[in-house]
Design a protein around this motif. Structure first.
Motif, PDB file in Angstrom:
ATOM      1  N   TYR A   8       0.185  -4.236  11.981  1.00 32.99           N
ATOM      2  CA  TYR A   8       0.214  -3.823  10.207  1.00 32.99           C
ATOM      3  C   TYR A   8      -0.575  -4.282   9.333  1.00 32.99           C
ATOM      4  O   TYR A   8      -0.357  -3.923   8.311  1.00 32.99           O
ATOM      5  CB  TYR A   8       1.926  -3.104  10.355  1.00 32.99           C
ATOM      6  N   GLY A   9      -0.937  -5.629  10.016  1.00 33.55           N
ATOM      7  CA  GLY A   9      -0.943  -6.542   8.579  1.00 33.55           C
ATOM      8  C   GLY A   9      -0.308  -7.338   7.332  1.00 33.55           C
ATOM      9  O   GLY A   9      -0.595  -7.846   6.546  1.00 33.55           O
ATOM     10  N   TYR A  10       1.233  -7.527   8.047  1.00 40.59           N
ATOM     11  CA  TYR A  10       2.013  -8.064   7.906  1.00 40.59           C
ATOM     12  C   TYR A  10       2.591  -9.634   8.374  1.00 40.59           C
ATOM     13  O   TYR A  10       2.041  -9.523   9.570  1.00 40.59           O
ATOM     14  CB  TYR A  10       3.354  -7.105   7.759  1.00 40.59           C
ATOM     15  N   SER A  11       2.814 -10.403   6.516  1.00 37.78           N
ATOM     16  CA  SER A  11       3.067 -11.764   7.784  1.00 37.78           C
ATOM     17  C   SER A  11       4.220 -11.784   8.283  1.00 37.78           C
ATOM     18  O   SER A  11       5.500 -10.820   8.211  1.00 37.78           O
ATOM     19  CB  SER A  11       3.600 -12.575   6.690  1.00 37.78           C
ATOM     20  N   ALA A  12       4.427 -12.671   9.318  1.00 38.76           N
ATOM     21  CA  ALA A  12       5.846 -12.953   9.849  1.00 38.76           C
ATOM     22  C   ALA A  12       7.045 -12.846   8.583  1.00 38.76           C
ATOM     23  O   ALA A  12       8.092 -12.306   9.167  1.00 38.76           O
ATOM     24  CB  ALA A  12       6.167 -14.682  10.539  1.00 38.76           C
ATOM     25  N   GLY A  13       6.876 -13.274   7.982  1.00 36.27           N
ATOM     26  CA  GLY A  13       7.511 -13.464   6.877  1.00 36.27           C
ATOM     27  C   GLY A  13       8.425 -12.357   5.635  1.00 36.27           C
ATOM     28  O   GLY A  13       9.636 -11.976   6.069  1.00 36.27           O
ATOM     29  N   PHE A  14       7.571 -11.993   5.560  1.00 29.48           N
ATOM     30  CA  PHE A  14       7.905 -10.073   5.645  1.00 29.48           C
ATOM     31  C   PHE A  14       8.603  -9.666   6.378  1.00 29.48           C
ATOM     32  O   PHE A  14       9.784  -8.605   6.052  1.00 29.48           O
ATOM     33  CB  PHE A  14       6.628  -9.372   5.031  1.00 29.48           C
ATOM     34  N   ARG A  15       7.846  -9.628   8.129  1.00 34.45           N
ATOM     35  CA  ARG A  15       8.847  -9.181   8.954  1.00 34.45           C
ATOM     36  C   ARG A  15      10.526  -8.868   9.113  1.00 34.45           C
ATOM     37  O   ARG A  15      12.204  -8.595   9.448  1.00 34.45           O
ATOM     38  CB  ARG A  15       8.490  -9.484  10.531  1.00 34.45           C
ATOM     39  N   ILE A  16      10.433 -11.032   8.991  1.00 39.51           N
ATOM     40  CA  ILE A  16      12.175 -11.534   9.020  1.00 39.51           C
ATOM     41  C   ILE A  16      12.770 -10.673   7.151  1.00 39.51           C
ATOM     42  O   ILE A  16      13.847 -10.750   7.642  1.00 39.51           O
ATOM     43  CB  ILE A  16      12.677 -12.627   8.486  1.00 39.51           C
ATOM     44  N   PHE A  17      12.349 -10.711   6.071  1.00 38.00           N
ATOM     45  CA  PHE A  17      12.147  -9.772   4.923  1.00 38.00           C
ATOM     46  C   PHE A  17      12.870  -8.950   5.758  1.00 38.00           C
ATOM     47  O   PHE A  17      13.850  -8.250   4.718  1.00 38.00           O
ATOM     48  CB  PHE A  17      11.689  -9.976   4.334  1.00 38.00           C
ATOM     49  N   THR A  18      11.918  -7.692   6.006  1.00 36.22           N
ATOM     50  CA  THR A  18      12.047  -6.327   6.731  1.00 36.22           C
ATOM     51  C   THR A  18      14.144  -6.150   7.351  1.00 36.22           C
ATOM     52  O   THR A  18      14.353  -5.357   7.541  1.00 36.22           O
ATOM     53  CB  THR A  18      11.262  -5.388   7.389  1.00 36.22           C
TER      54      THR A  18
END
Length: 116
Positions: free
Chosen positions: A34-44
């Motif tokens: 999706y082009g998202y960072s690991a940080g955004f995955r954790i935030f989600t």
């Protein structure tokens, strides 16, 4: 009663979905796609866990149910927009669409507790 059943099902599902965001190989690869960072995955994952707690606690408090429903709706709008962004198939968007509808039902059935 309908809201409580949906809240429990969504709550349990979002506990599972949220925890998966912390290290499931499928989620790690998906967020890269999706082009998202690991940080955004954790935030989600954190947002999904908070939504789950609110939905389950909402069995006893309608305001918490409404807030949990709102978080589900907001998160699923983001998921659907992500699938659109990567030009994914409608079939792959069905789960977020169904979860959006269920979260919307919880929000609508408990909305009056937020405003009144």
């Amino acid at each position: 009663m309908l809201s409580i059943i949906i809240q429990i099902l969504l709550g349990l599902g979002f506990i599972m979905f949220g925890l998966m965001k912390f290290g499931s190989k499928q989620m790690v690869e998906g967020f890269k796609t999706y082009g998202y960072s690991a940080g955004f995955r954790i935030f989600t994952g954190m947002v999904e866990l908070v939504a789950a707690v609110l939905l389950i606690a909402g069995v006893w408090n309608e305001q918490l149910a409404a807030l949990g429903g709102f978080l589900v709706v907001a998160t699923m709008i983001g998921a659907i927009l992500t699938h659109i962004k990567i030009k994914d198939t409608l079939n792959n968007m069905m789960m977020p669409i169904i979860l959006l509808i269920l979260g919307g039902i919880v929000l609508v059935l408990n909305y009056t507790s937020l405003i009144g």
